[in-house]
Enzyme design. Structure first.
Site, short mmCIF file in Angstrom:
data_model
loop_
_atom_site.label_atom_id
_atom_site.label_comp_id
_atom_site.label_asym_id
_atom_site.label_seq_id
_atom_site.Cartn_x
_atom_site.Cartn_y
_atom_site.Cartn_z
N GLU A 47 0.71 -0.90 -0.19
CA GLU A 47 -0.11 0.14 -0.10
C GLU A 47 1.03 0.86 0.12
O GLU A 47 0.75 2.04 -0.65
CB GLU A 47 -1.23 -0.50 1.07
CG GLU A 47 -1.34 -1.22 1.11
CD GLU A 47 -1.84 -2.77 1.99
OE1 GLU A 47 -0.28 -2.93 1.80
OE2 GLU A 47 -2.12 -3.35 1.64
N PHE A 109 -11.71 -7.04 13.69
CA PHE A 109 -10.51 -6.92 13.43
C PHE A 109 -10.16 -6.20 12.72
O PHE A 109 -10.77 -5.95 12.11
CB PHE A 109 -10.67 -8.96 13.06
CG PHE A 109 -9.97 -8.96 11.59
CD1 PHE A 109 -8.54 -9.69 12.21
CD2 PHE A 109 -10.04 -9.39 10.51
CE1 PHE A 109 -7.95 -10.12 11.75
CE2 PHE A 109 -9.25 -9.90 9.21
CZ PHE A 109 -8.27 -10.03 9.72
N GLN A 110 -8.71 -6.14 12.25
CA GLN A 110 -7.92 -4.96 11.40
C GLN A 110 -8.54 -3.93 11.11
O GLN A 110 -8.61 -2.76 10.91
CB GLN A 110 -8.18 -5.14 9.77
CG GLN A 110 -7.69 -6.80 9.51
CD GLN A 110 -7.07 -7.52 8.38
OE1 GLN A 110 -7.68 -6.99 7.50
NE2 GLN A 110 -6.05 -7.73 7.93
N LYS A 159 -17.56 -0.40 6.81
CA LYS A 159 -18.04 -1.02 5.07
C LYS A 159 -19.15 -1.48 5.05
O LYS A 159 -20.07 -1.13 4.07
CB LYS A 159 -17.29 -2.56 6.65
CG LYS A 159 -17.81 -3.92 5.39
CD LYS A 159 -17.25 -4.80 5.12
CE LYS A 159 -17.86 -6.15 4.18
NZ LYS A 159 -17.01 -7.20 4.63
N MET A 465 24.65 8.27 1.19
CA MET A 465 24.84 9.24 1.96
C MET A 465 24.84 9.34 3.13
O MET A 465 25.84 10.62 4.17
CB MET A 465 23.64 9.98 2.03
CG MET A 465 23.04 11.63 1.98
SD MET A 465 24.61 12.48 1.08
CE MET A 465 23.64 12.68 0.33
C1 LIG Z 1 13.13 5.42 4.63
C2 LIG Z 1 13.82 5.55 4.88
N1 LIG Z 1 14.58 5.09 5.91
C3 LIG Z 1 15.81 5.94 6.37
C4 LIG Z 1 16.42 7.20 5.54
C5 LIG Z 1 17.78 8.15 5.92
N2 LIG Z 1 18.70 8.05 4.76
C6 LIG Z 1 18.49 9.10 4.02
S1 LIG Z 1 19.93 8.84 3.07
C7 LIG Z 1 20.03 7.23 3.13
C8 LIG Z 1 20.77 6.26 2.66
C9 LIG Z 1 20.37 6.24 1.08
O1 LIG Z 1 21.07 5.22 0.26
P1 LIG Z 1 21.21 4.13 -0.91
O2 LIG Z 1 19.70 4.58 -1.21
O3 LIG Z 1 21.34 3.55 -1.42
O4 LIG Z 1 21.20 5.71 -1.60
P2 LIG Z 1 22.88 6.57 -1.49
O5 LIG Z 1 22.84 7.75 -0.69
O6 LIG Z 1 23.48 5.32 -1.38
O7 LIG Z 1 22.66 7.06 -2.96
C10 LIG Z 1 19.05 7.22 4.51
C11 LIG Z 1 19.08 5.74 5.34
C12 LIG Z 1 15.60 7.57 4.82
N3 LIG Z 1 15.80 8.58 4.24
N4 LIG Z 1 14.29 7.46 4.49
#
Ligand SMILES: Cc1ncc(C[n+]2csc(CCOP(=O)(O)OP(=O)(O)O)c2C)c(N)n1
Length: 554
Positions: A47, A109-110, A159, A465
């Site tokens: 979803e 439920f749910q 529902k 990052m």
């Molecule tokens: C849902 C979610 N969880 C955690 C983060 C924190 N976060 C920001 S950038 C990042 C790393 C992203 O890694 P990747 O998708 O491999 O991209 P890259 O930076 O290596 O290009 C994280 C964990 C986020 N932005 N969103």
């Protein structure tokens, strides 16, 4: 007719062509009604992805996107999608099933209190407690989502409301005395702004996502040319002016170009349009644009003075306000300022070091060369910032990214939504390996429906990052950022889903791989094994001012 039939008929009246979602017991009646409708339902595999797809659809088209989910876990799975749309002011309507009215509050439920849960992340939400309110609510929901400052609206459908008999009498008027968005700007304020601009020696326009949302990019470009003024954008404002336009400085902020950041810091008048001055854009807010008088044009009065003190506030729709503003401006060249900005542009271009490894920036440059008209979506992290830096967007709604919430896993389902709206356009998700894994199951949806998006993974086997922050600010203590998946093959995973997978390890193969992928009429995943330790530069560290930017030697 059944409430469920009335809902589907109302959606048809609203011009809905596509819905993304997953059925379940509490919403089964609505799905039953949908069975006879012309509306195309796309069964996603999660979803969250359904809501991102509806959001991507909305961002690409400007029309309201629609997502369905059942009660309980179906509804709670929509939360990240809704919050993502809320932070970026994207118009979507989410309909969730709910347990029957007599069971609400029983821990049935749910059962989940999704209106309670989503209260702070929706523009408005409804729990339908009387079937006689149903059609009025649907009408209002579409109106609220798409007008003023757009945003997500949720309708929770018990529902028994969907089973109850209702008369189909779809209202054509809306009565919402407390909701009257203001579109025209105040003429006196517009005049004041024009006077400031006329006197300015170093005017800069700062354009945000509001320009894209109000379809005001033509007016914005015209204003820039009429003054003339350089234009920097926020991440969400990419596309507000073609980025190849001589007055465009690209995007500003934490990973914006040095010349855009310097121009904002040295401006004497800043014309901020449809922008909310997020911390990623302003840097340290006390030192943001310290020399500038600020004109702030925004449709949401709550944004005026929220993060930054402004000198001339104008509440109104960007398109209408800009049209009026332009009438009061006469062209005057500012030679000294032009030379200064062009000097910065020359001295500090975006650049990276090319060596024997695949550089992620190089991959993006090649995507831009080969498919400059493609709709680009991004995941979050380094991939997003490189995409924003190196893909020069030429029109609004071409660059779709989770700016406010920064949601990993957004880009791929958003690409599905955009591709559903524009099946003949090339749609490319620029991804990190971490982010792509967060909604990778949607490969099944793409294969199922022939949604032929292209996923370009800049695979550094890191949560890149976060790793970059650890390298620069945490003494290289790489806590939980290595994805250790050398053995994992995205190529085989893609093939397992019935999509096309490719792995690319050499710079010399990048261009041909992209060309091939763009030609293939199927969903394609390309796993580019990029330089693992590449960082995004320039960078304004968190808490620093926009001019306190760090860069690498090239
Ligand atoms: C849902 C979610 N969880 C955690 C983060 C924190 N976060 C920001 S950038 C990042 C790393 C992203 O890694 P990747 O998708 O491999 O991209 P890259 O930076 O290596 O290009 C994280 C964990 C986020 N932005 N969103």
């Amino acid at each position: 007719m059944r409430g469920a039939d009335a809902i589907v008929k109302a959606l048809e009246k609203e011009g809905v062509k596509h819905i993304f979602g997953i059925p379940g017991g509490a919403i089964i009646e609505v799905y039953d009604a949908l069975f006879d409708s012309e509306i195309r339902h796309i069964l996603t595999r999660h979803e969250q992805a359904a809501v991102h797809a509806a959001d991507g659809y909305a961002r690409a088209t400007g029309r309201t996107g629609v997502a369905f989910a059942t009660s309980g876990p179906g509804a709670t799975n929509t939360v990240t999608g809704i919050a993502t749309a809320y932070m970026d002011s994207s118009p979507i309507v989410v309909m969730t099933g709910q347990v029957a009215r007599s069971l609400i509050g029983n821990d049935a439920f749910q059962e989940a209190d999704i209106t309670g849960i989503t209260m702070p992340i929706t523009k408005h939400n409804y729990l339908v407690t009387d079937e006689n309110d149903l059609l009025r609510i649907v009408k209002e929901a579409f109106h609220i989502a798409s007008t003023g400052r757009p945003g997500p609206v949720l309708i929770d459908l018990p529902k028994d409301v969907t089973v109850a008999e209702v008369e189909f009498d779809y209202p054509d008027k809306i009565e919402l005395p407390g909701y009257k968005p203001k579109y025209a700007g105040h003429p006196r304020q517009i005049k004041k702004a024009a006077e400031l601009i006329t006197k300015a020696e170093r005017p800069v326009i700062l354009a945000g996502g509001g320009v894209v949302l109000s379809n005001a990019s033509e007016e914005l470009t015209k204003l820039a040319e009429t003054i003339p003024a350089y234009v920097a954008t926020s991440l969400m404002g990419k596309g507000a002016i073609p980025e190849t336009h001589p007055l465009s400085l690209g995007f500003v902020g934490m990973h914006g170009s040095k010349y855009a950041n310097y121009a904002v810091q040295e401006a004497d008048v800043l014309i901020a349009v449809g922008i909310r001055f997020s911390d990623r854009t302003t840097g340290r807010v006390s030192d943001f644009a310290p020399n500038a008088k600020i004109i702030h044009i925004d449709i949401d009065p709550a944004e005026i003075g929220k993060n930054v003190d402004v000198d001339v506030p104008i509440v109104g729709d960007a398109k209408l306000v800009l049209r009026e503003l332009i009438k009061h401006i006469t062209y005057r060249k500012r030679k000294e300022w032009e030379e200064k900005v062009e000097g910065w542009r020359k001295a500090y271009p975006l650049r990276y070091r090319q060596d024997e490894k695949i550089k992620p920036q190089y991959v993006i440059e090649k995507i831009w060369e080969l498919a400059p008209d493609a709709i680009i979506t991004t995941e979050v992290g380094q991939n997003q910032m490189w995409a924003a830096q190196y893909f020069k967007v030429n029109r609004p709604r071409q660059f779709i990214t989770s700016g406010g919430l920064g949601t990993m896993g957004f880009g791929f389902p958003a690409a599905m939504g955009a591709k559903t709206a524009f099946p003949d356009k090339q749609v490319v998700d620029i991804a990190g390996d971490g982010s792509f894994l967060m909604n990778i199951q949607e490969l099944a949806t793409c294969v199922d429906y022939g949604i032929n998006v292209k996923v370009v993974i800049l695979n550094n086997m890191f949560l890149g990052m976060v790793r970059q922050w650890q390298e620069l600010f945490y003494d290289e203590r790489y806590s939980a950022t290595c994805l250790r998946c050398k053995e994992m093959s995205f190529e085989k995973i893609a093939e397992g889903f019935g999509a096309v997978g490719m792995t690319v390890e050499k710079p010399s193969e990048v261009e041909d791989a992209l060309k091939e992928a763009f030609e293939i009429d199927a969903p394609v995943v390309i796993d580019f094994r990029v330089d693992r330790l590449e960082n995004v530069y320039p960078m304004v560290p968190a808490g620093a001012a926009l001019h306190e930017v760090i860069d690498e030697e090239v």
